[in-house]
Design a protein around this motif. Structure first.
Motif, PDB file in Angstrom:
ATOM      1  N   THR A 614      45.083 -70.747 -33.611  1.00 42.11           N
ATOM      2  CA  THR A 614      46.440 -70.220 -33.715  1.00 42.11           C
ATOM      3  C   THR A 614      46.446 -68.916 -34.491  1.00 42.11           C
ATOM      4  OG1 THR A 614      47.392 -72.436 -33.590  1.00 42.11           O
ATOM      5  CG2 THR A 614      48.786 -70.712 -34.538  1.00 42.11           C
ATOM      6  N   TYR A 615      45.637 -68.842 -35.546  1.00 40.36           N
ATOM      7  CA  TYR A 615      45.559 -67.606 -36.332  1.00 40.36           C
ATOM      8  C   TYR A 615      45.051 -66.460 -35.461  1.00 40.36           C
ATOM      9  CZ  TYR A 615      44.201 -64.162 -39.814  1.00 40.36           C
ATOM     10  OH  TYR A 615      44.067 -62.999 -40.534  1.00 40.36           O
ATOM     11  N   ASP A 616      44.016 -66.708 -34.662  1.00 45.42           N
ATOM     12  CA  ASP A 616      43.485 -65.659 -33.794  1.00 45.42           C
ATOM     13  C   ASP A 616      44.529 -65.213 -32.773  1.00 45.42           C
ATOM     14  OD1 ASP A 616      41.094 -65.786 -35.133  1.00 45.42           O
ATOM     15  OD2 ASP A 616      40.070 -66.999 -33.603  1.00 45.42           O
ATOM     16  N   ASP A 617      45.291 -66.152 -32.239  1.00 43.17           N
ATOM     17  CA  ASP A 617      46.362 -65.794 -31.310  1.00 43.17           C
ATOM     18  C   ASP A 617      47.391 -64.911 -31.996  1.00 43.17           C
ATOM     19  OD1 ASP A 617      45.184 -67.264 -29.294  1.00 43.17           O
ATOM     20  OD2 ASP A 617      46.466 -69.026 -29.570  1.00 43.17           O
ATOM     21  N   TYR A 618      47.665 -65.221 -33.253  1.00 35.06           N
ATOM     22  CA  TYR A 618      48.648 -64.442 -33.998  1.00 35.06           C
ATOM     23  C   TYR A 618      48.141 -63.023 -34.266  1.00 35.06           C
ATOM     24  CZ  TYR A 618      51.109 -62.551 -38.014  1.00 35.06           C
ATOM     25  OH  TYR A 618      51.788 -61.723 -38.860  1.00 35.06           O
ATOM     26  N   VAL A 619      46.901 -62.900 -34.698  1.00 35.52           N
ATOM     27  CA  VAL A 619      46.344 -61.576 -34.981  1.00 35.52           C
ATOM     28  C   VAL A 619      46.331 -60.715 -33.719  1.00 35.52           C
ATOM     29  CG1 VAL A 619      44.263 -60.327 -35.670  1.00 35.52           C
ATOM     30  CG2 VAL A 619      44.983 -62.346 -36.949  1.00 35.52           C
ATOM     31  N   LYS A 620      45.995 -61.326 -32.594  1.00 35.83           N
ATOM     32  CA  LYS A 620      46.028 -60.590 -31.333  1.00 35.83           C
ATOM     33  C   LYS A 620      47.439 -60.102 -31.039  1.00 35.83           C
ATOM     34  CE  LYS A 620      44.987 -61.023 -26.407  1.00 35.83           C
ATOM     35  NZ  LYS A 620      44.465 -61.921 -25.325  1.00 35.83           N
ATOM     36  N   SER A 621      48.398 -60.963 -31.253  1.00 36.75           N
ATOM     37  CA  SER A 621      49.791 -60.590 -31.035  1.00 36.75           C
ATOM     38  C   SER A 621      50.201 -59.463 -31.972  1.00 36.75           C
ATOM     39  CB  SER A 621      50.694 -61.807 -31.240  1.00 36.75           C
ATOM     40  OG  SER A 621      52.048 -61.427 -31.249  1.00 36.75           O
ATOM     41  N   PHE A 622      49.783 -59.566 -33.231  1.00 42.77           N
ATOM     42  CA  PHE A 622      50.184 -58.584 -34.241  1.00 42.77           C
ATOM     43  C   PHE A 622      49.555 -57.215 -33.982  1.00 42.77           C
ATOM     44  CE2 PHE A 622      49.974 -56.332 -38.256  1.00 42.77           C
ATOM     45  CZ  PHE A 622      51.212 -56.573 -38.814  1.00 42.77           C
ATOM     46  N   THR A 623      48.281 -57.223 -33.621  1.00 44.14           N
ATOM     47  CA  THR A 623      47.569 -55.953 -33.473  1.00 44.14           C
ATOM     48  C   THR A 623      47.707 -55.329 -32.092  1.00 44.14           C
ATOM     49  OG1 THR A 623      45.543 -57.157 -32.892  1.00 44.14           O
ATOM     50  CG2 THR A 623      45.880 -56.586 -35.224  1.00 44.14           C
ATOM     51  N   GLN A 624      47.984 -56.153 -31.074  1.00 43.58           N
ATOM     52  CA  GLN A 624      48.088 -55.612 -29.724  1.00 43.58           C
ATOM     53  C   GLN A 624      49.503 -55.654 -29.162  1.00 43.58           C
ATOM     54  OE1 GLN A 624      45.190 -57.366 -27.075  1.00 43.58           O
ATOM     55  NE2 GLN A 624      43.630 -57.467 -28.682  1.00 43.58           N
ATOM     56  N   GLY A 625      50.348 -56.470 -29.745  1.00 41.24           N
ATOM     57  CA  GLY A 625      51.721 -56.572 -29.272  1.00 41.24           C
ATOM     58  C   GLY A 625      51.863 -57.607 -28.178  1.00 41.24           C
ATOM     59  N   ASP A 626      53.003 -58.235 -28.123  1.00 38.04           N
ATOM     60  CA  ASP A 626      53.275 -59.222 -27.079  1.00 38.04           C
ATOM     61  C   ASP A 626      53.664 -58.556 -25.763  1.00 38.04           C
ATOM     62  OD1 ASP A 626      52.743 -61.227 -28.792  1.00 38.04           O
ATOM     63  OD2 ASP A 626      54.804 -61.913 -29.038  1.00 38.04           O
ATOM     64  N   TYR A 627      54.315 -57.436 -25.865  1.00 37.61           N
ATOM     65  CA  TYR A 627      54.804 -56.746 -24.680  1.00 37.61           C
ATOM     66  C   TYR A 627      54.575 -55.249 -24.844  1.00 37.61           C
ATOM     67  CZ  TYR A 627      57.150 -61.151 -23.894  1.00 37.61           C
ATOM     68  OH  TYR A 627      57.405 -62.473 -23.713  1.00 37.61           O
ATOM     69  N   SER A 628      54.529 -54.563 -23.740  1.00 41.57           N
ATOM     70  CA  SER A 628      54.377 -53.119 -23.762  1.00 41.57           C
ATOM     71  C   SER A 628      55.688 -52.488 -23.322  1.00 41.57           C
ATOM     72  CB  SER A 628      53.242 -52.687 -22.819  1.00 41.57           C
ATOM     73  OG  SER A 628      53.154 -51.281 -22.777  1.00 41.57           O
ATOM     74  N   TYR A 629      56.274 -51.700 -24.198  1.00 43.38           N
ATOM     75  CA  TYR A 629      57.506 -51.001 -23.856  1.00 43.38           C
ATOM     76  C   TYR A 629      57.647 -49.807 -24.787  1.00 43.38           C
ATOM     77  CZ  TYR A 629      59.128 -53.959 -27.732  1.00 43.38           C
ATOM     78  OH  TYR A 629      59.247 -54.617 -28.929  1.00 43.38           O
ATOM     79  N   PRO A 630      58.396 -48.821 -24.353  1.00 41.74           N
ATOM     80  CA  PRO A 630      58.572 -47.639 -25.205  1.00 41.74           C
ATOM     81  C   PRO A 630      59.258 -48.012 -26.509  1.00 41.74           C
ATOM     82  CG  PRO A 630      59.278 -47.206 -22.961  1.00 41.74           C
ATOM     83  CD  PRO A 630      59.059 -48.676 -23.065  1.00 41.74           C
ATOM     84  N   CYS A 631      58.725 -47.563 -27.600  1.00 46.74           N
ATOM     85  CA  CYS A 631      59.374 -47.797 -28.885  1.00 46.74           C
ATOM     86  C   CYS A 631      59.346 -46.498 -29.675  1.00 46.74           C
ATOM     87  CB  CYS A 631      58.709 -48.943 -29.648  1.00 46.74           C
ATOM     88  SG  CYS A 631      57.010 -48.632 -30.133  1.00 46.74           S
ATOM     89  N   GLU A 632      59.796 -46.556 -30.885  1.00 45.66           N
ATOM     90  CA  GLU A 632      59.990 -45.353 -31.670  1.00 45.66           C
ATOM     91  C   GLU A 632      58.700 -44.761 -32.206  1.00 45.66           C
ATOM     92  OE1 GLU A 632      62.748 -43.749 -31.915  1.00 45.66           O
ATOM     93  OE2 GLU A 632      63.832 -45.242 -30.752  1.00 45.66           O
ATOM     94  N   LYS A 633      57.570 -45.434 -31.948  1.00 42.51           N
ATOM     95  CA  LYS A 633      56.311 -44.940 -32.477  1.00 42.51           C
ATOM     96  C   LYS A 633      55.423 -44.422 -31.355  1.00 42.51           C
ATOM     97  CE  LYS A 633      56.816 -45.419 -36.869  1.00 42.51           C
ATOM     98  NZ  LYS A 633      56.719 -44.280 -37.781  1.00 42.51           N
ATOM     99  N   ALA A 634      55.799 -43.253 -30.854  1.00 39.24           N
ATOM    100  CA  ALA A 634      54.981 -42.554 -29.855  1.00 39.24           C
ATOM    101  C   ALA A 634      54.708 -43.406 -28.620  1.00 39.24           C
ATOM    102  CB  ALA A 634      53.658 -42.094 -30.484  1.00 39.24           C
ATOM    103  N   GLY A 635      55.627 -44.277 -28.307  1.00 37.78           N
ATOM    104  CA  GLY A 635      55.490 -45.080 -27.095  1.00 37.78           C
ATOM    105  C   GLY A 635      54.427 -46.140 -27.147  1.00 37.78           C
ATOM    106  N   ARG A 636      53.900 -46.425 -28.325  1.00 42.18           N
ATOM    107  CA  ARG A 636      52.847 -47.438 -28.420  1.00 42.18           C
ATOM    108  C   ARG A 636      53.449 -48.839 -28.303  1.00 42.18           C
ATOM    109  NH1 ARG A 636      48.798 -45.895 -33.182  1.00 42.18           N
ATOM    110  NH2 ARG A 636      47.511 -47.365 -32.001  1.00 42.18           N
ATOM    111  N   PRO A 637      52.697 -49.796 -27.752  1.00 39.81           N
ATOM    112  CA  PRO A 637      53.280 -51.083 -27.367  1.00 39.81           C
ATOM    113  C   PRO A 637      53.459 -52.060 -28.511  1.00 39.81           C
ATOM    114  CG  PRO A 637      50.967 -51.053 -26.828  1.00 39.81           C
ATOM    115  CD  PRO A 637      51.302 -49.671 -27.319  1.00 39.81           C
TER     116      PRO A 637
END
Length: 782
Positions: A614-637
C-alpha cells in the motif's frame, strides 16, 4: 469459518464472532445510516434459543383431509373480527410496525446443520460406504439418517452432486429447509387466523373450489387457505414473500369464472413480496378489476424450534445464533450466488420458502449491538445489512464480511491501543504502521482506506470537472496560481450510542475528514507552490468548502469505505467490552491487551498483503499523479495529497432515555427477534437484522454413535458437554489502559466514567460513539 463476537472456551481463547458450520475457508450518504433508524440490533435474551411471539398452534392445516372452520382446525376460540376492520378491507395493506413479531415452527432437522462431509469423493465414499439403504432404517436426528439420505440422493444421480455442488449446500437447502417449509407454512397459517380473528362458522380453512377458465373451458380445483362465502372472500396465505407459480392459472381462472364474479381474492404474506411476486399480484389486480384483488403483508419472523445437540452448527467458540445461519449459507462469489438462487427457485415451485442470503447485501454488514458480557454465558450480538431483492444477486460474501468484523473486534481487544496507527508519508517509508497491527485485516483496512481517500482527493482536484473545476475557477478569478500541499485524515464526528438493558446500541458512528496545509520533502510532480500567507488561508478555505465535504460524503456512504465503517463499529463494540471487563472480568479477559493477534491474521485474498504494498502504491500516486491534466505547474500531471485515519479524538453525543424511547420504540422487539432469526427492521424497511448469541449450546440431544465418523471441522475436536464450558480463570496479560486525566464523558445517562487511552496521531483508539473523548494527540505523523 468464523463469524460474530465469540468469547473463549475452556479449551482455549475464543477466536471468532461468526457462527458457522464449516471450516475457515482457504481464501477468504453523508450521514451514514441515520441514527438508529438505519441500525439493526439484537437485544440480550436470557434463554438460549428461546422463542417469543405466538406459541405453536394446535392442529395442522396441511394435513387436513377436509375443509373445516378455521377455529376448529387450529383449536381457537374468540369473537370473529368485523369484516370491515380486516386489514385488506380498504385495499392493499402492511401490518403496522408496532405489531411485527415472530412465531415458532418445529424443524428438529435444524439441529443437524453442523454435520460435515469431505468434499473429496473418495473420502466421502469411505463414510457413506458404511451405510446401507433405505435411509429410513436409521433414526431421524442421527448423522446416519442424514448421510444415508444424501447417499440415496447420490445413488439416484449417478453418484454425483451436480445440482447442489456438495453436501453442505444439500444439507441446508434440501434436507433442512425444504423439510421445514410445511410446518412453517402451517404455523403461519394458524397465526394469521388467530391474529386477524378469522373465527366463527363463516371462515372455512382449506376449502377447495371448482373453477373454470371461460376462455379455455379448462376446469381446475383451487384449494384456498381460507374462504368466507358470506363476505365472498377467498384468502391465500404465504409465510414468505413468494407466490406459488402452479396456482397462477387457477387464480386467473377463479377471477374470470362467472360463478365467482362477486368474490374477492386476498393474498397474505409473512414477508414483503419479492419483485417477481409483486409483478404477479399486479397482474391479478389488473385482471380482476377494481378492488377484487388485494395484498396484505403480515410481517412476522419465523423461528425454527428444535433441541440443539452434538451436531448443531457452531463456531470455534461454540457460538450458536440462528439469525446468523443466513451468514453461514452465503456463498463466496457472485457466480456461486447465481447457482444457489437457481437451485432454490427450482426447488420451490409452490412459493413456500422465506428470504435467505439472496435477500441480503452483505457488503453493508455492520455490527450494531452487543449485549452484556456475562462470564460463562456469552453475549448477544446483532448485525445490520441492507435488504435487497433476491434477483439482485448480492447475497454472496457474507461469511467473509462477518469474519472481517469478527477478526477486527478481537484485534481491537487484543492489541494495546498505541498500536492502532497508520502513516502514509512519502518521507517516512519505515513508519507505515505498527508491525503487529500490519498483520491484521483491521490494520489493512485502515491503511487501504487512507490510500483510497488520497485517490478520491486527487480526483476531486481535477480542474476540468466537478468540485475541482469550481475550486480552480475561483482560484483563477482571485489570481492564486496554485494550491499548497495538504494533510487529510479521518476522525469521528459526534456519534451516538445507548447503553441500556446491559448492552450497547451503536446508533450512529459517522466519520469526518480533516484537512490542514502541510508540505513534505519528497518532490511532487507539481513542484513547489509559493503562496503568501493570505493566499494560503484562502486556498484552505476553498478546499474546506468544496473538496473536503465531498470526500467526507464518500467516506460515510461510498461502498469503497464500507469495510472502514464496519471495522470502526467493531472498534466501538470492543472498547465497550474493555470497559465492562474492568468492572468485572469477562470471557474476554485473557485476550484484552495480550498483544497477540496471530489468531486473527490476514485472510483469503488478502493473506499475502503487506503494508509496503500500500505504501508503494501511495508513493507512486504521490510522485507520478493519479491523473494527467493541465494544472498550474507548467502542465505537469497529477495532484497528490497526504492523509491518514485518526480516531484518537472522540466527541460524544449522548442519547437520553426519553429520546431513545421516543425515536426507537420498536427496537426492543426487533433486537430480541434478531438474536434468533433474521428479521425485518421495524424502523427502516430497507434494513435487515440478524444476530446470535456467543454462549455454548448445551448439546442435550443425546450422544449419537454413528457408524461413520463425522468430520467436525467447524468445531472443537470433542463435542460440547451437557453443560457450558467453564470460563477461563482470567489469568493472563491483562493490562488496563492508563486513564487520561483530560478525558470527558461517559455512556449516555449511565454515569459511567470511561478509562481513556493514550492518544497518538492516526491511531484508532477513540470511539466516535461517546465512549472515549481524547484531547491530546502527538504530532508528527501524516
Amino acid at each position: 469459518m468464523n463469524h460474530p463476537i465469540v468469547p473463549p472456551s475452556a479449551a482455549g481463547t475464543s477466536r471468532s464472532l461468526v457462527p458457522t458450520a464449516s471450516t475457515r475457508p482457504s481464501s477468504a450518504p453523508t450521514r451514514r445510516r441515520h441514527l438508529w433508524a438505519r441500525a439493526a440490533v439484537a437485544l440480550a435474551t436470557v434463554g438460549l434459543l428461546s422463542v417469543s411471539g405466538l406459541p405453536q398452534l394446535q392442529g395442522t392445516a396441511d394435513a387436513a383431509t377436509k375443509a373445516m372452520p378455521c377455529e376448529q382446525m387450529f383449536k381457537l376460540k374468540g369473537k370473529p373480527t368485523d369484516p370491515g376492520k380486516l386489514p385488506w378491507a380498504k385495499g392493499d395493506a402492511t401490518r403496522p410496525e408496532a405489531d411485527w413479531d415472530s412465531y415458532g415452527f418445529p424443524n428438529q432437522r435444524q439441529a443437524m446443520d453442523g454435520l460435515t462431509l469431505p468434499d473429496d469423493p473418495a473420502e466421502r465414499d469411505k463414510i457413506l460406504g458404511k451405510l446401507t439403504l433405505p435411509y429410513k432404517k436409521y433414526a431421524e436426528g442421527t448423522p446416519e439418517r442424514v448421510y444415508a439420505t444424501y447417499k440415496d440422493y447420490l445413488s439416484r444421480n449417478g453418484n454425483t452432486d451436480t445440482k447442489y455442488g456438495g453436501f453442505g449446500n444439500w444439507l441446508n437447502e434440501a434436507y433442512i429447509e425444504v423439510y421445514g417449509r410445511n410446518p412453517r407454512g402451517e404455523a403461519f397459517h394458524g397465526k394469521v387466523v388467530k391474529d386477524l380473528g378469522l373465527l366463527g362458522p363463516d371462515w372455512i380453512c382449506e376449502e377447495t373450489l371448482d373453477v373454470t377458465d371461460p376462455d379455455t373451458n379448462k376446469p381446475y380445483k383451487r384449494r384456498f387457505d381460507a374462504v368466507n362465502h358470506k363476505t365472498k372472500e377467498v384468502l391465500e396465505i404465504k409465510s414468505g414473500g413468494n407466490h406459488d407459480s402452479s396456482q397462477a392459472p387457477k387464480d386467473r381462472a377463479f377471477l374470470k369464472d362467472p360463478k365467482y364474479k362477486d368474490y374477492k381474492l386476498r393474498y397474505a404474506f409473512g414477508q414483503p413480496q419479492s419483485e417477481d411476486t409483486a409483478r404477479y399480484t399486479a397482474g391479478l389486480k389488473k385482471l380482476g378489476g377494481q378492488g377484487r384483488v388485494t395484498t396484505y403483508e403480515h410481517v412476522s419472523t419465523p423461528e425454527a424450534q428444535f433441541k440443539p445437540g452434538k451436531y448443531t452448527a457452531q463456531d470455534t467458540a461454540r457460538s450458536i445464533g440462528r439469525g446468523s445461519d443466513v451468514v453461514r449459507q452465503s456463498p463466496a462469489t457472485p457466480a456461486d450466488m447465481a447457482r444457489q438462487m437457481q437451485r432454490v427457485r427450482a426447488g420451490d415451485p409452490t412459493g413456500l420458502r422465506v428470504r435467505g442470503p439472496g435477500g441480503v447485501d452483505f457488503s453493508t454488514l455492520e455490527l450494531r449491538y452487543v449485549g452484556k458480557p456475562v462470564k460463562g454465558q456469552g453475549l448477544n450480538y446483532s448485525f445490520s445489512a441492507n435488504k435487497v431483492d433476491e434477483s439482485a444477486g448480492l447475497g454472496y460474501g457474507g461469511r467473509q464480511k462477518a469474519e472481517l468484523i469478527s477478526d477486527s473486534f478481537f484485534t481491537w481487544l487484543a492489541l494495546t491501543p498505541e498500536k492502532f496507527w497508520v502513516n502514509l508519508n512519502p518521507d517516512e517509508p519505515d513508519r507505515v504502521m505498527d508491525k503487529t497491527f500490519g498483520t491484521t485485516d483491521a490494520g489493512r483496512v485502515l491503511l487501504q482506506a487512507d490510500l483510497e481517500m488520497k485517490h478520491d482527493y486527487a480526483k476531486d482536484m481535477d480542474p476540468r470537472t466537478g468540485v475541482g473545476k469550481q475550486l480552480f475557477d475561483k482560484l483563477a478569478a482571485e489570481n492564486i496560481p496554485c494550491t499548497h500541499g495538504v494533510r487529510n485524515w479521518i476522525v469521528p464526528k459526534p456519534a451516538e450510542v445507548r447503553e441500556q438493558d446491559g448492552g450497547l446500541y451503536i446508533l450512529d458512528a459517522p466519520l469526518k475528514v480533516n484537512s490542514v496545509p502541510q508540505e513534505v520533502n519528497t518532490p511532487s510532480p507539481n513542484g513547489k507552490c509559493n503562496l503568501t500567507e493570505a493566499q494560503h488561508k484562502r486556498v484552505t478555505q476553498l478546499m474546506d468548502a468544496l473538496i473536503v465535504p465531498d470526500i467526507e460524503k464518500k467516506v460515510n456512504g461510498d461502498a469503497k469505505y464500507a469495510d472502514l465503517r464496519a471495522v470502526y463499529n467493531a472498534r466501538v463494540a470492543a472498547e465497550w467490552i474493555r470497559q465492562q471487563d474492568t468492572k468485572s472480568p469477562t470471557d474476554y479477559h485473557a485476550i484484552i491487551n495480550s498483544n497477540k493477534a496471530t489468531d486473527w491474521p490476514l485472510r483469503g485474498k488478502n493473506a499475502s498483503w503487506t503494508p509496503k504494498q500500500t505504501y508503494d502504491d501511495y508513493v507512486k500516486s504521490f510522485t507520478q499523479g493519479d491523473y494527467s491534466y493541465p494544472c498550474e505547474k507548467a502542465g505537469r500531471p497529477g495532484t497528490c495529497v497526504m492523509g491518514g485515519v485518526d480516531f484518537s479524538k472522540s466527541p460524544k453525543q449522548n442519547v437520553t432515555q426519553a429520546k431513545f424511547t421516543a425515536e426507537h420504540q420498536h427496537l426492543p422487539r426487533t433486537t430480541d427477534i434478531s438474536v434468533r432469526a433474521m428479521t425485518d427492521d421495524a424502523e427502516n424497511k430497507a434494513l435487515l437484522a440478524l444476530g446470535g448469541n456467543t454462549a455454548a449450546h448445551t448439546g442435550t440431544g443425546g450422544t449419537p454413535t454413528p457408524t461413520p465418523t463425522p468430520s467436525h471441522t467447524a468445531g472443537p475436536s470433542t463435542p460440547p458437554s451437557s453443560t457450558p464450558a467453564p470460563a477461563p480463570s482470567g489469568q493472563g496479560a491483562h493490562k488496563p489502559a492508563p486513564a487520561d486525566p483530560h478525558a470527558s464523558g461517559g455512556l449516555a445517562n449511565t454515569g459511567t466514567r470511561i478509562a481513556t487511552l493514550a492518544g497518538v496521531a492516526l491511531a484508532l483508539v477513540g470511539l466516535g460513539a461517546g465512549l472515549v473523548w481524547l484531547r491530546r494527540r502527538r504530532g508528527g505523523l501524516n
